[in-house]
Design an enzyme around this catalytic site. Structure first.
Site, PDB file in Angstrom:
ATOM      1  N   HIS A 115     -66.768 -17.032  41.942  1.00 50.20           N
ATOM      2  CA  HIS A 115     -67.430 -18.303  41.661  1.00 50.20           C
ATOM      3  C   HIS A 115     -68.944 -18.207  41.729  1.00 50.20           C
ATOM      4  CE1 HIS A 115     -67.251 -18.396  46.122  1.00 50.20           C
ATOM      5  NE2 HIS A 115     -68.361 -19.094  46.024  1.00 50.20           N
ATOM      6  N   HIS A 179     -77.183 -21.625  54.330  1.00 51.23           N
ATOM      7  CA  HIS A 179     -75.761 -21.920  54.492  1.00 51.23           C
ATOM      8  C   HIS A 179     -75.063 -20.764  55.182  1.00 51.23           C
ATOM      9  CE1 HIS A 179     -75.575 -19.474  50.864  1.00 51.23           C
ATOM     10  NE2 HIS A 179     -74.288 -19.627  50.713  1.00 51.23           N
TER      11      HIS A 179
END
EC number: 1.13.11.16
Length: 313
Positions: A115, A179
């Protein structure tokens, strides 16, 4: 020939754990505007700098950088799957040129992208195959990793080649910013986990469990019941401002330890942005616009999009 840059965060959690509808709508609006820019530019080639999340690259051979001369998207989470239209001869020439510039890059004739690459193509072009595409993998999760300086120099070498290619080129950086989703680590891993990180290709029986763990981690992160590194909007904005300033060599002083400390273990994906801006900077001075930034806990990401073009345009 012209060049255009689009950099954007990605998340596999869209559709699994989402923020408020108005936030999702804003992200989709910004991405639609990016698609409009790409459509108007009509690139003859797309070069995507992207990470991987132990779906295509493993510790059996983990290069810092790799150019794909043929590639397939595996379709993890809800991302698009299928073969990428890679111009093999051009990818080989790119690899040779980058090596001649003293950047040691690997080459793959059977690259698998996840992804991290596919979501960027979907967001910017609506498909995997609208334009010819060369994927450039940058290791961003598996220590040891190349420095940001090396990522910048990789981008510079790619950009110098592209500037001579005689094509309208879209360069894409996919990843970041702050993140730390639950990506497994080799250090301290059990024998079973270590084996998957070393040679875990095509782990279809495990993919559903991995996705479930990621979704559960996002829900815990939103609830404040998580050991994951918090998002860091101040650090994110400082990094984005640095890119926009045009003073790209300033990233050379950012150490890997500092990136982990300030942005989290997966903030190393900023290498993809640095490489993309390095490619653009090879064409000369540029002007950049920050289109969107928001810390989105549901997606465990400081989420941003930027676009840029040569200042002379």
């Amino acid at each position: 020939m012209p060049i255009q840059l689009e950099c954007l965060s990605h998340t596999p959690l869209h559709g699994y754990v989402d923020p408020a509808p108005e936030v999702v709508a804003e992200v989709e609006r910004v991405q639609a505007a990016a698609r409009d820019r790409v459509r108007a530019f009509d690139p003859e080639l797309v070069v995507v700098f992207a990470p991987d999340h132990f779906n295509g690259f493993f510790y059996d051979v983990m290069p810092p950088f790799c150019i794909g001369a043929a590639a397939t998207a595996i379709g993890d989470f809800k991302s698009l799957a299928g073969k990428l239209p890679v111009p093999a001869d051009l990818a080989l020439s790119l690899a040779e040129s980058v090596m001649a510039a003293d950047i040691d890059v690997a080459l793959s004739h059977r690259m698998q992208v996840d992804h991290g690459c596919a979501d960027a193509l979907a967001a910017l072009t609506g498909s995997l195959h609208r334009y010819p595409v060369i994927p450039v993998f940058i290791n961003s999760v598996a220590p040891p990793m190349a420095t940001l300086r090396r990522a910048r120099l990789l981008g510079d070498a790619v950009g110098r080649f592209l500037s001579r290619a005689g094509k309208r080129v879209l360069v894409v950086g996919s990843g970041g910013i702050s993140h730390e989703p639950p990506v497994p680590e080799l250090a301290g891993a059990s024998e079973e986990v270590a084996e998957r990180l070393i040679a875990g290709r095509n782990p279809s029986p495990e993919s559903a469990a991995r996705q479930a763990r990621t979704v559960a981690a996002a829900k815990s992160f939103v609830a404040g019941d998580s050991h994951l590194h918090p998002l860091n909007p101040e650090w994110d904005r400082a990094f984005l401002s640095l890119l926009a300033s045009g003073e790209l060599t300033a990233v050379d002083g950012m150490t890997n330890d500092a990136i982990t400390r300030d942005g989290g273990k997966s903030a190393h994906e900023i290498r993809t942005w640095v490489a993309a801006f390095g490619a653009l900077a090879a064409y000369g001075p540029y002007r950049a616009s920050l289109d969107f930034y928001r810390a989105i806990p549901e997606w465990i990401a400081g989420f941003a999009t930027m676009h840029a073009e040569p200042a002379a345009v």
